[in-house]
Design a protein around this motif. Structure first.
Motif, short mmCIF file in Angstrom:
data_model
loop_
_atom_site.label_atom_id
_atom_site.label_comp_id
_atom_site.label_asym_id
_atom_site.label_seq_id
_atom_site.Cartn_x
_atom_site.Cartn_y
_atom_site.Cartn_z
N GLU A 1 -5.38 -9.92 10.25
CA GLU A 1 -6.21 -11.04 10.71
C GLU A 1 -7.66 -10.61 10.79
OE1 GLU A 1 -4.57 -12.52 14.34
OE2 GLU A 1 -2.70 -13.20 13.39
N ARG A 2 -8.53 -11.54 10.44
CA ARG A 2 -9.96 -11.24 10.45
C ARG A 2 -10.50 -11.30 11.88
NH1 ARG A 2 -13.37 -10.67 6.37
NH2 ARG A 2 -15.61 -10.93 6.72
N VAL A 3 -11.17 -10.23 12.29
CA VAL A 3 -11.81 -10.14 13.59
C VAL A 3 -13.25 -9.73 13.36
CG1 VAL A 3 -11.79 -9.07 15.86
CG2 VAL A 3 -9.62 -9.48 14.67
N ALA A 4 -14.17 -10.69 13.61
CA ALA A 4 -15.60 -10.47 13.30
C ALA A 4 -15.71 -10.13 11.81
CB ALA A 4 -16.18 -9.40 14.19
N ASP A 5 -16.26 -8.97 11.47
CA ASP A 5 -16.43 -8.59 10.06
C ASP A 5 -15.41 -7.54 9.62
OD1 ASP A 5 -18.59 -10.29 9.68
OD2 ASP A 5 -20.02 -8.81 10.43
N GLU A 6 -14.33 -7.41 10.37
CA GLU A 6 -13.31 -6.40 10.04
C GLU A 6 -11.94 -7.05 9.97
OE1 GLU A 6 -15.00 -2.28 11.89
OE2 GLU A 6 -14.18 -3.72 13.33
N TRP A 7 -10.96 -6.25 9.49
CA TRP A 7 -9.60 -6.72 9.36
C TRP A 7 -8.69 -5.89 10.26
CZ3 TRP A 7 -8.13 -11.08 7.04
CH2 TRP A 7 -9.04 -11.68 6.16
N LYS A 8 -8.00 -6.57 11.17
CA LYS A 8 -7.10 -5.92 12.11
C LYS A 8 -5.66 -6.14 11.66
CE LYS A 8 -5.30 -4.27 15.97
NZ LYS A 8 -5.23 -2.83 16.23
N CYS A 9 -4.92 -5.05 11.53
CA CYS A 9 -3.49 -5.15 11.24
C CYS A 9 -2.78 -5.46 12.56
CB CYS A 9 -2.97 -3.84 10.64
SG CYS A 9 -1.24 -3.93 10.14
N VAL A 10 -2.16 -6.63 12.64
CA VAL A 10 -1.53 -7.07 13.90
C VAL A 10 -0.01 -6.92 13.87
CG1 VAL A 10 -3.40 -8.67 14.44
CG2 VAL A 10 -1.45 -9.47 13.10
N GLU A 11 0.53 -6.65 12.70
CA GLU A 11 1.97 -6.44 12.57
C GLU A 11 2.22 -5.55 11.37
OE1 GLU A 11 6.11 -8.94 11.67
OE2 GLU A 11 4.22 -10.01 12.01
N SER A 12 3.09 -4.56 11.53
CA SER A 12 3.38 -3.66 10.42
C SER A 12 4.76 -3.04 10.58
CB SER A 12 2.33 -2.55 10.32
OG SER A 12 2.58 -1.70 9.21
N ALA A 13 5.49 -2.95 9.49
CA ALA A 13 6.79 -2.27 9.47
C ALA A 13 7.01 -1.72 8.07
CB ALA A 13 7.92 -3.23 9.85
N ASP A 14 7.46 -0.46 7.99
CA ASP A 14 7.77 0.16 6.71
C ASP A 14 9.25 -0.01 6.40
OD1 ASP A 14 5.16 0.99 6.37
OD2 ASP A 14 5.50 2.93 7.35
N MET A 15 9.59 0.11 5.11
CA MET A 15 10.99 -0.01 4.70
C MET A 15 11.82 1.11 5.32
SD MET A 15 10.71 -1.00 0.66
CE MET A 15 9.83 -2.47 0.11
N GLU A 16 13.04 0.77 5.75
CA GLU A 16 13.98 1.74 6.28
C GLU A 16 15.34 1.55 5.62
OE1 GLU A 16 14.15 1.71 10.51
OE2 GLU A 16 11.98 1.89 10.77
#
Length: 266
Positions: A143-158
């Motif tokens: 999600e865009r926060v000001a002029d940066e991009w914040k990863c708000v959810e992440s999961a790798d393959m298992e």
């Protein structure tokens, strides 16, 4: 509301001068159709509007009998070129060429006898992608926060001991990165063909400037007009999802665009 942070430092000598402004937003008022009424394009646009609302077309919505219904469209949704927030959307707040296009459409709607409104539309474009496969990503949302991009959810393959994919544990939100740009964007080599696109109306401002949620939110394919110009908009959110067994890899991007809504008068 301040648009930039400021800092005051100690002045060893001389004088300090402070300049203060009171900034106020104008009320939302409708544009003057008379300014555009004599434009040569207005008569042609009015004729095209009448044709749009009187020509039956196969609907992308299925009828109760399970067959495509053929009828004239209920509305015309014309996407403008810029993104707006709900607070920053108004007839007198349109940017660049959006103001001129809105004025022409307003004059044409008056000539043809239709109602016209200004709307905020949420556009979602979903593409095929290969990025998650070689990065072993199960799902990420940015999600865009000001002029940066914040990863708000992440999961790798298992995978389990038999090599079967299992539902992964999401990463700790505190450990997720903030980047200056998205890791995957439309047009990059890892993004393929557009799978689908949806448009939902989320806010409506009528001719008088009165605002509220629209009664009809969904936009059908036959109701949509994107115009001739190509917009280069940045999304406000993005989600990438790897292979899940039911669907292939997808990359989805969310945009907020202004739109002109024209409908027959009730």
């Amino acid at each position: 509301m301040a648009t930039a942070s400021t800092r005051c430092c100690r002045s060893p000598n001389g004088y300090r001068i402070t300049l203060t402004y009171n900034l106020m937003a104008k009320g939302r008022t409708g544009p003057e159709a008379a300014v555009f009424a004599m434009h040569p394009a207005v008569a042609l646009l009015a004729e095209q509007l009448r044709a749009h609302f009187t020509t039956p077309t196969e609907s992308s919505a299925w009828s109760s009998h399970g067959q495509p219904a053929k009828r004239p469209p209920h509305q015309l949704v014309y996407l403008l070129d810029h993104q707006y927030s709900q607070h920053g959307l108004g007839w007198d707040q349109l940017k660049g060429g959006d103001a001129a296009r809105a004025g022409l459409m307003l004059a044409a709607a008056d000539t043809a006898g239709y109602d016209i409104s200004l709307a905020l539309a949420e556009v979602v474009d979903s593409y095929d992608e290969d990025y998650t496969s070689w990065m072993m990503i199960y799902r990420q949302r940015w999600e865009r926060v000001a002029d940066e991009w914040k990863c708000v959810e992440s999961a790798d393959m298992e995978f389990d001991e038999d090599g079967e994919m299992v539902e992964p544990e999401p990463a700790d939100p505190a450990s997720l990165p903030v980047l200056s740009s998205l890791p995957l964007v439309p047009g990059s080599e890892d993004v393929g063909e557009l799978r689908w696109s949806t448009i939902t109306l989320t806010w409506l401002i009528d001719r008088s400037g009165a605002a509220g949620e629209p009664a009809v939110r969904a936009v059908l394919d036959e109701e949509l007009c994107k115009g001739a110009s190509e917009s280069t908009l940045e999304p406000f959110a993005s989600e990438i999802e790897g292979y899940t067994g039911n669907e292939g890899n997808t990359a989805s991007f969310w945009y907020r665009r202004a739109a002109i809504i024209i409908r027959p008068r009730q």
